[in-house]
Write a protein that holds these residues in place. Structure first.
Motif, PDB file in Angstrom:
ATOM      1  N   CYS A 193     -36.211  34.966  15.141  1.00 26.60           N
ATOM      2  CA  CYS A 193     -36.565  33.648  15.535  1.00 26.60           C
ATOM      3  C   CYS A 193     -37.892  33.203  15.487  1.00 26.60           C
ATOM      4  CB  CYS A 193     -36.053  32.943  16.933  1.00 26.60           C
ATOM      5  SG  CYS A 193     -36.927  33.837  18.135  1.00 26.60           S
ATOM      6  N   PRO A 194     -38.089  32.010  14.969  1.00 25.39           N
ATOM      7  CA  PRO A 194     -39.536  31.681  14.972  1.00 25.39           C
ATOM      8  C   PRO A 194     -40.312  31.568  16.753  1.00 25.39           C
ATOM      9  CG  PRO A 194     -38.392  29.614  14.545  1.00 25.39           C
ATOM     10  CD  PRO A 194     -37.268  30.803  14.665  1.00 25.39           C
ATOM     11  N   VAL A 195     -41.545  31.975  16.592  1.00 24.34           N
ATOM     12  CA  VAL A 195     -42.197  31.736  18.005  1.00 24.34           C
ATOM     13  C   VAL A 195     -41.845  30.553  18.822  1.00 24.34           C
ATOM     14  CG1 VAL A 195     -44.256  32.124  19.286  1.00 24.34           C
ATOM     15  CG2 VAL A 195     -43.773  33.531  17.446  1.00 24.34           C
ATOM     16  N   GLY A 196     -41.862  29.580  18.165  1.00 23.01           N
ATOM     17  CA  GLY A 196     -41.742  27.935  18.546  1.00 23.01           C
ATOM     18  C   GLY A 196     -40.258  28.225  19.276  1.00 23.01           C
ATOM     19  N   GLU A 197     -39.330  28.907  19.146  1.00 22.75           N
ATOM     20  CA  GLU A 197     -38.251  28.785  19.724  1.00 22.75           C
ATOM     21  C   GLU A 197     -38.380  29.134  21.370  1.00 22.75           C
ATOM     22  OE1 GLU A 197     -34.897  28.065  19.057  1.00 22.75           O
ATOM     23  OE2 GLU A 197     -35.790  27.343  17.265  1.00 22.75           O
ATOM     24  N   PHE A 198     -39.449  29.735  21.963  1.00 19.20           N
ATOM     25  CA  PHE A 198     -39.649  30.245  23.125  1.00 19.20           C
ATOM     26  C   PHE A 198     -40.367  29.157  23.805  1.00 19.20           C
ATOM     27  CE2 PHE A 198     -40.042  34.180  20.797  1.00 19.20           C
ATOM     28  CZ  PHE A 198     -38.755  34.853  21.435  1.00 19.20           C
ATOM     29  N   PHE A 199     -40.556  27.847  23.321  1.00 19.35           N
ATOM     30  CA  PHE A 199     -41.106  26.621  24.021  1.00 19.35           C
ATOM     31  C   PHE A 199     -40.316  25.544  23.722  1.00 19.35           C
ATOM     32  CE2 PHE A 199     -44.264  29.794  22.483  1.00 19.35           C
ATOM     33  CZ  PHE A 199     -45.118  29.617  23.637  1.00 19.35           C
ATOM     34  N   GLY A 200     -40.368  24.611  24.757  1.00 12.97           N
ATOM     35  CA  GLY A 200     -39.512  23.298  24.905  1.00 12.97           C
ATOM     36  C   GLY A 200     -39.683  22.844  26.060  1.00 12.97           C
ATOM     37  N   ASP A 201     -39.012  21.718  26.148  1.00 14.15           N
ATOM     38  CA  ASP A 201     -39.234  20.796  27.271  1.00 14.15           C
ATOM     39  C   ASP A 201     -37.722  20.545  27.856  1.00 14.15           C
ATOM     40  OD1 ASP A 201     -37.885  18.766  25.553  1.00 14.15           O
ATOM     41  OD2 ASP A 201     -39.896  18.103  25.049  1.00 14.15           O
TER      42      ASP A 201
ATOM     43  N   LEU B  66     -22.732  31.295  24.808  1.00 17.16           N
ATOM     44  CA  LEU B  66     -22.163  31.903  23.832  1.00 17.16           C
ATOM     45  C   LEU B  66     -22.247  33.436  23.637  1.00 17.16           C
ATOM     46  CD1 LEU B  66     -24.127  30.209  20.743  1.00 17.16           C
ATOM     47  CD2 LEU B  66     -21.955  29.890  21.324  1.00 17.16           C
ATOM     48  N   PRO B  67     -21.232  34.042  23.147  1.00 14.76           N
ATOM     49  CA  PRO B  67     -20.980  35.561  23.267  1.00 14.76           C
ATOM     50  C   PRO B  67     -21.865  36.145  22.180  1.00 14.76           C
ATOM     51  CG  PRO B  67     -19.192  34.669  21.793  1.00 14.76           C
ATOM     52  CD  PRO B  67     -20.025  33.391  22.412  1.00 14.76           C
ATOM     53  N   PRO B  68     -22.302  37.486  22.516  1.00 13.02           N
ATOM     54  CA  PRO B  68     -23.290  38.194  21.131  1.00 13.02           C
ATOM     55  C   PRO B  68     -22.555  37.724  19.823  1.00 13.02           C
ATOM     56  CG  PRO B  68     -22.827  39.453  22.938  1.00 13.02           C
ATOM     57  CD  PRO B  68     -22.035  38.563  23.111  1.00 13.02           C
ATOM     58  N   MET B  69     -23.268  37.493  18.813  1.00 17.30           N
ATOM     59  CA  MET B  69     -23.108  37.062  17.393  1.00 17.30           C
ATOM     60  C   MET B  69     -23.525  37.934  16.363  1.00 17.30           C
ATOM     61  SD  MET B  69     -22.856  32.856  18.074  1.00 17.30           S
ATOM     62  CE  MET B  69     -23.490  32.446  16.500  1.00 17.30           C
ATOM     63  N   SER B  70     -23.003  38.301  15.431  1.00 15.98           N
ATOM     64  CA  SER B  70     -23.541  38.818  14.096  1.00 15.98           C
ATOM     65  C   SER B  70     -24.585  37.946  13.453  1.00 15.98           C
ATOM     66  CB  SER B  70     -22.448  39.213  13.382  1.00 15.98           C
ATOM     67  OG  SER B  70     -21.787  38.272  12.436  1.00 15.98           O
ATOM     68  N   PRO B  71     -25.383  38.462  12.749  1.00 13.60           N
ATOM     69  CA  PRO B  71     -26.250  37.676  11.985  1.00 13.60           C
ATOM     70  C   PRO B  71     -25.621  36.648  11.016  1.00 13.60           C
ATOM     71  CG  PRO B  71     -26.876  40.095  11.747  1.00 13.60           C
ATOM     72  CD  PRO B  71     -25.648  39.967  12.478  1.00 13.60           C
ATOM     73  N   HIS B  72     -24.518  36.995  10.689  1.00 16.61           N
ATOM     74  CA  HIS B  72     -23.694  36.062   9.823  1.00 16.61           C
ATOM     75  C   HIS B  72     -23.124  35.045  10.578  1.00 16.61           C
ATOM     76  CE1 HIS B  72     -21.028  34.646   6.616  1.00 16.61           C
ATOM     77  NE2 HIS B  72     -20.004  34.680   7.423  1.00 16.61           N
ATOM     78  N   GLN B  73     -22.703  35.048  11.786  1.00 16.56           N
ATOM     79  CA  GLN B  73     -22.319  33.969  12.660  1.00 16.56           C
ATOM     80  C   GLN B  73     -23.335  33.217  12.924  1.00 16.56           C
ATOM     81  OE1 GLN B  73     -20.450  37.070  15.112  1.00 16.56           O
ATOM     82  NE2 GLN B  73     -18.481  36.138  14.996  1.00 16.56           N
ATOM     83  N   ILE B  74     -24.487  33.882  13.411  1.00 16.30           N
ATOM     84  CA  ILE B  74     -25.751  33.022  13.656  1.00 16.30           C
ATOM     85  C   ILE B  74     -25.991  32.276  12.630  1.00 16.30           C
ATOM     86  CG2 ILE B  74     -28.227  33.320  14.389  1.00 16.30           C
ATOM     87  CD1 ILE B  74     -27.360  35.910  15.828  1.00 16.30           C
ATOM     88  N   ALA B  75     -26.083  32.585  11.332  1.00 10.75           N
ATOM     89  CA  ALA B  75     -26.482  31.534  10.260  1.00 10.75           C
ATOM     90  C   ALA B  75     -25.387  30.563  10.125  1.00 10.75           C
ATOM     91  CB  ALA B  75     -26.657  32.681   9.047  1.00 10.75           C
TER      92      ALA B  75
ATOM     93  N   ALA C 234     -23.727  29.127  12.571  1.00 12.64           N
ATOM     94  CA  ALA C 234     -23.765  28.340  13.448  1.00 12.64           C
ATOM     95  C   ALA C 234     -25.112  27.517  13.417  1.00 12.64           C
ATOM     96  CB  ALA C 234     -23.789  28.933  14.913  1.00 12.64           C
ATOM     97  N   ALA C 235     -26.175  28.014  12.695  1.00 12.06           N
ATOM     98  CA  ALA C 235     -27.378  27.352  12.521  1.00 12.06           C
ATOM     99  C   ALA C 235     -26.994  26.223  11.592  1.00 12.06           C
ATOM    100  CB  ALA C 235     -28.542  28.267  12.216  1.00 12.06           C
ATOM    101  N   ARG C 236     -26.313  26.448  10.443  1.00 14.40           N
ATOM    102  CA  ARG C 236     -25.912  25.630   9.265  1.00 14.40           C
ATOM    103  C   ARG C 236     -25.117  24.446  10.093  1.00 14.40           C
ATOM    104  NH1 ARG C 236     -25.199  30.423   6.336  1.00 14.40           N
ATOM    105  NH2 ARG C 236     -22.925  30.236   6.835  1.00 14.40           N
ATOM    106  N   ALA C 237     -24.232  24.587  10.947  1.00  9.92           N
ATOM    107  CA  ALA C 237     -23.637  23.583  11.499  1.00  9.92           C
ATOM    108  C   ALA C 237     -24.088  22.890  12.193  1.00  9.92           C
ATOM    109  CB  ALA C 237     -22.548  24.458  12.405  1.00  9.92           C
ATOM    110  N   PHE C 238     -25.214  23.410  13.377  1.00  7.69           N
ATOM    111  CA  PHE C 238     -25.957  22.747  14.035  1.00  7.69           C
ATOM    112  C   PHE C 238     -27.000  21.707  13.435  1.00  7.69           C
ATOM    113  CE2 PHE C 238     -24.771  25.506  17.590  1.00  7.69           C
ATOM    114  CZ  PHE C 238     -24.246  24.796  18.605  1.00  7.69           C
ATOM    115  N   ALA C 239     -27.558  22.189  12.167  1.00 12.20           N
ATOM    116  CA  ALA C 239     -28.499  21.559  11.492  1.00 12.20           C
ATOM    117  C   ALA C 239     -27.614  20.354  10.600  1.00 12.20           C
ATOM    118  CB  ALA C 239     -29.093  22.421  10.231  1.00 12.20           C
ATOM    119  N   ALA C 240     -26.312  20.355  10.540  1.00 10.78           N
ATOM    120  CA  ALA C 240     -25.543  19.433   9.944  1.00 10.78           C
ATOM    121  C   ALA C 240     -25.347  18.376  10.907  1.00 10.78           C
ATOM    122  CB  ALA C 240     -24.302  19.951   9.270  1.00 10.78           C
ATOM    123  N   ILE C 241     -25.086  18.685  12.042  1.00 14.65           N
ATOM    124  CA  ILE C 241     -25.038  17.710  13.262  1.00 14.65           C
ATOM    125  C   ILE C 241     -26.130  16.560  13.532  1.00 14.65           C
ATOM    126  CG2 ILE C 241     -24.553  17.454  15.741  1.00 14.65           C
ATOM    127  CD1 ILE C 241     -22.740  19.906  15.398  1.00 14.65           C
ATOM    128  N   ASP C 242     -27.423  17.594  13.484  1.00 14.61           N
ATOM    129  CA  ASP C 242     -28.840  17.069  13.736  1.00 14.61           C
ATOM    130  C   ASP C 242     -28.987  16.158  12.877  1.00 14.61           C
ATOM    131  OD1 ASP C 242     -31.122  16.927  15.063  1.00 14.61           O
ATOM    132  OD2 ASP C 242     -32.204  18.137  13.727  1.00 14.61           O
TER     133      ASP C 242
END
Length: 100
Positions: free
Chosen positions: A57-65, A78-87, A89-97
């Protein structure tokens, strides 16, 4: 923005790392990693870079408000996920965003 111990802990869990395993891979003691995860201390730049590398992940992921707290809670649930599952999920969240 401040370092978020909750995000670190959530990301470690989501990626299936035991605390001892991640600590060894980034070159710190288990006690130091626990201190980072509980907010007693914050990791230095070298450790942050190693955490980001190991957790893929990018270092920025460790910072937030407070507005980002829901994301940390979601990742922690979330349960532990494979790299494919993480990718996927990231695409799905990006689409929602982008839709909002």
């Amino acid at each position: 923005m401040n370092f978020s111990p909750e995000r670190l802990k959530a990301m470690r869990g989501a990626r299936g790392f035991a605390r001892a395993t991640l600590a060894a891979r980034i070159g710190v003691s288990v006690h130091s990693l626990l201190d980072y995860e509980t907010g007693i201390t914050a990791p230095n730049a070298r450790v942050l870079a190693r955490l980001a590398d190991e957790l893929k992940c990018p270092v920025g992921e460790f910072f937030g408000d407070e507005h980002d707290r829901w994301a940390s809670e979601l990742v922690a649930a979330l349960p532990p996920m494979s790299p494919h599952q993480i990718a996927a999920a990231a695409r799905a969240f990006a689409a929602i965003d982008t839709a909002t």
